[in-house]
Design a protein around this motif. Structure first.
Motif, short mmCIF file in Angstrom:
data_model
loop_
_atom_site.label_atom_id
_atom_site.label_comp_id
_atom_site.label_asym_id
_atom_site.label_seq_id
_atom_site.Cartn_x
_atom_site.Cartn_y
_atom_site.Cartn_z
N ARG A 1 36.21 50.19 9.71
CA ARG A 1 36.11 48.82 9.21
C ARG A 1 36.82 47.84 10.14
O ARG A 1 36.35 46.71 10.34
CB ARG A 1 36.69 48.72 7.80
N ILE A 2 37.94 48.25 10.68
CA ILE A 2 38.65 47.36 11.62
C ILE A 2 37.78 47.09 12.84
O ILE A 2 37.67 45.95 13.31
CB ILE A 2 40.00 47.97 12.03
N ARG A 3 37.13 48.12 13.35
CA ARG A 3 36.27 47.95 14.52
C ARG A 3 35.04 47.11 14.20
O ARG A 3 34.69 46.19 14.95
CB ARG A 3 35.84 49.32 15.07
N SER A 4 34.38 47.40 13.08
CA SER A 4 33.10 46.75 12.79
C SER A 4 33.24 45.40 12.10
O SER A 4 32.51 44.45 12.43
CB SER A 4 32.24 47.67 11.93
N GLU A 5 34.16 45.26 11.17
CA GLU A 5 34.26 44.02 10.39
C GLU A 5 35.22 43.01 11.00
O GLU A 5 35.01 41.80 10.86
CB GLU A 5 34.68 44.35 8.96
N LEU A 6 36.28 43.49 11.64
CA LEU A 6 37.26 42.57 12.23
C LEU A 6 37.05 42.38 13.72
O LEU A 6 37.59 41.44 14.30
CB LEU A 6 38.68 43.08 11.97
N ILE B 1 44.85 43.94 18.76
CA ILE B 1 44.75 45.36 18.47
C ILE B 1 45.51 45.60 17.17
O ILE B 1 46.63 45.12 17.01
CB ILE B 1 45.37 46.19 19.60
N VAL B 2 44.91 46.33 16.26
CA VAL B 2 45.58 46.63 14.99
C VAL B 2 46.14 48.04 15.06
O VAL B 2 45.42 49.01 15.31
CB VAL B 2 44.61 46.52 13.80
N GLY B 3 47.45 48.14 14.86
CA GLY B 3 48.11 49.44 14.83
C GLY B 3 48.17 49.97 13.42
O GLY B 3 48.38 49.20 12.47
N LEU B 4 47.99 51.28 13.27
CA LEU B 4 48.05 51.87 11.93
C LEU B 4 48.50 53.33 12.01
O LEU B 4 48.42 53.97 13.05
CB LEU B 4 46.68 51.77 11.26
N ASP B 5 49.00 53.80 10.89
CA ASP B 5 49.35 55.21 10.72
C ASP B 5 48.06 55.99 10.56
O ASP B 5 47.32 55.79 9.60
CB ASP B 5 50.25 55.35 9.48
N ALA B 6 47.77 56.87 11.53
CA ALA B 6 46.53 57.63 11.49
C ALA B 6 46.76 59.08 11.07
O ALA B 6 45.92 59.94 11.32
CB ALA B 6 45.83 57.58 12.84
N PHE C 1 44.85 50.90 17.37
CA PHE C 1 45.95 51.64 17.99
C PHE C 1 46.43 52.63 16.96
O PHE C 1 47.08 52.26 15.97
CB PHE C 1 47.05 50.64 18.37
N ALA C 2 46.08 53.91 17.15
CA ALA C 2 46.33 54.94 16.13
C ALA C 2 47.65 55.65 16.38
O ALA C 2 47.81 56.35 17.38
CB ALA C 2 45.19 55.94 16.11
N ASP C 3 48.60 55.47 15.48
CA ASP C 3 49.88 56.18 15.54
C ASP C 3 49.70 57.58 14.96
O ASP C 3 49.30 57.71 13.80
CB ASP C 3 50.94 55.44 14.73
N VAL C 4 50.01 58.61 15.75
CA VAL C 4 49.85 59.99 15.28
C VAL C 4 51.12 60.78 15.54
O VAL C 4 52.02 60.33 16.26
CB VAL C 4 48.64 60.68 15.95
N SER C 5 51.15 61.99 14.97
CA SER C 5 52.32 62.85 15.17
C SER C 5 51.96 64.20 15.76
O SER C 5 52.85 64.93 16.19
CB SER C 5 53.07 63.05 13.85
N THR C 6 50.67 64.53 15.79
CA THR C 6 50.25 65.83 16.29
C THR C 6 48.97 65.69 17.11
O THR C 6 48.26 64.67 17.03
CB THR C 6 49.96 66.82 15.15
N LEU C 7 48.66 66.73 17.85
CA LEU C 7 47.44 66.76 18.64
C LEU C 7 46.21 66.64 17.75
O LEU C 7 45.28 65.87 18.05
CB LEU C 7 47.38 68.06 19.45
N ALA D 1 46.17 49.69 4.57
CA ALA D 1 44.88 49.33 3.98
C ALA D 1 44.21 48.22 4.78
O ALA D 1 44.84 47.52 5.58
CB ALA D 1 45.07 48.88 2.53
N PHE D 2 42.92 48.05 4.53
CA PHE D 2 42.13 47.05 5.27
C PHE D 2 42.67 45.64 5.08
O PHE D 2 42.66 44.83 6.02
CB PHE D 2 40.67 47.12 4.84
N ALA D 3 43.12 45.32 3.87
CA ALA D 3 43.63 43.97 3.62
C ALA D 3 44.80 43.65 4.55
O ALA D 3 44.93 42.51 5.03
CB ALA D 3 44.07 43.83 2.16
N HIS D 4 45.66 44.64 4.82
CA HIS D 4 46.78 44.42 5.72
C HIS D 4 46.29 44.24 7.16
O HIS D 4 46.78 43.39 7.90
CB HIS D 4 47.75 45.60 5.64
#
Length: 234
Positions: A114-119, A93-98, A124-130, A79-82
């Motif tokens: 929100r991370i890009r605009s407000e913070l 850089i903020v990493g998150l489960d995407a 850094f987007a963690d993904v598992s598939t294409l 979440a954004f608070a985290h």
């Protein structure tokens, strides 16, 4: 904010609460040692660890905030608070489960925006598939990483097959942002293979910063000879 340089080794300095090296004193020492070895950035979990590592380096830090909840499969910065508290602690850089899995927070597209605009932080987007990587890039993620391949229900069968180099290569071809290889890179040869497939950077964690797990691999190698005493000793 510093960006992850091309060809960089990023060292993940993390230790869960049950690990003897848990805590900012040990994780910042790990980061210091990794920096001396040539690491060009770090991944760290939690406000205290991020702040401690920030105090000793100007290298980029990918900060995450793991929040475990039995009701939700997403626990990496859900979440954004985290994200906000990790940014305040000093993460560039903020990493998150995407992944599109259920999360106790904003939809991933909203969170990235929100991370890009407000913070004013990169994502850094963690993904598992294409498909997840393509979606994250479309939402505005700065980096897309293969971190979660093998760790979602859809990709679980890949976990025992080593790093997902095929996903690295597929993402490089399909998304317009830098692709970072992460997940089960435990030898220099595998790191080199990721770069050969087009990775912008590679993250290595356990193989560098988790002595307990490293020790287990050596103990398993010794297991066939355990309990034989000194019969073969000179």
């Amino acid at each position: 904010m510093p960006r992850i340089p091309k060809g960089a080794l990023i060292v993940s300095c993390q230790a869960r609460a049950d690990n003897p090296l848990h805590g900012p004193i040990f994780m910042s020492a790990m980061a210091r040692a990794a920096a001396a070895g040539g690491a060009k950035g770090f991944r760290a979990n939690g406000v205290e660890d991020v702040a401690a590592i920030r105090a000793l380096t100007t290298c980029p830090i990918v900060g995450i905030d793991k929040v475990f909840d039995d009701e939700y499969p997403v626990y990496i910065t859900p979440a954004f608070a985290h994200a906000a508290r990790i940014a305040q602690a000093g993460a560039d850089i903020v990493g998150l489960d995407a992944t599109p899995r259920r999360r106790n927070g904003e939809p991933v597209g909203t969170l990235i925006g929100r991370i890009r605009s407000e913070l004013g932080r990169e994502v850094f987007a963690d993904v598992s598939t294409l498909e997840e990587g393509q979606a994250a890039a479309a939402y505005g993620a700065t980096y897309v990483a293969t971190t979660l391949s093998g760790y979602t229900e859809e990709t679980a069968a890949l976990k025992e097959k080593g790093p997902d180099l095929d996903l690295v290569e597929a993402l490089v071809r399909a998304v317009p942002v830098p692709v970072v290889a992460e997940g089960r890179f435990d030898t220099p040869e595998l790191v080199a293979a990721a770069f050969a497939r087009g990775a912008h950077a590679v993250v290595v964690g356990t193989a560098i910063t988790n002595p307990r797990e490293i020790t287990k691999t050596f103990v398993r190698a010794a297991a066939p000879w355990a309990g034989e005493g000194n019969a073969g000793a000179p």
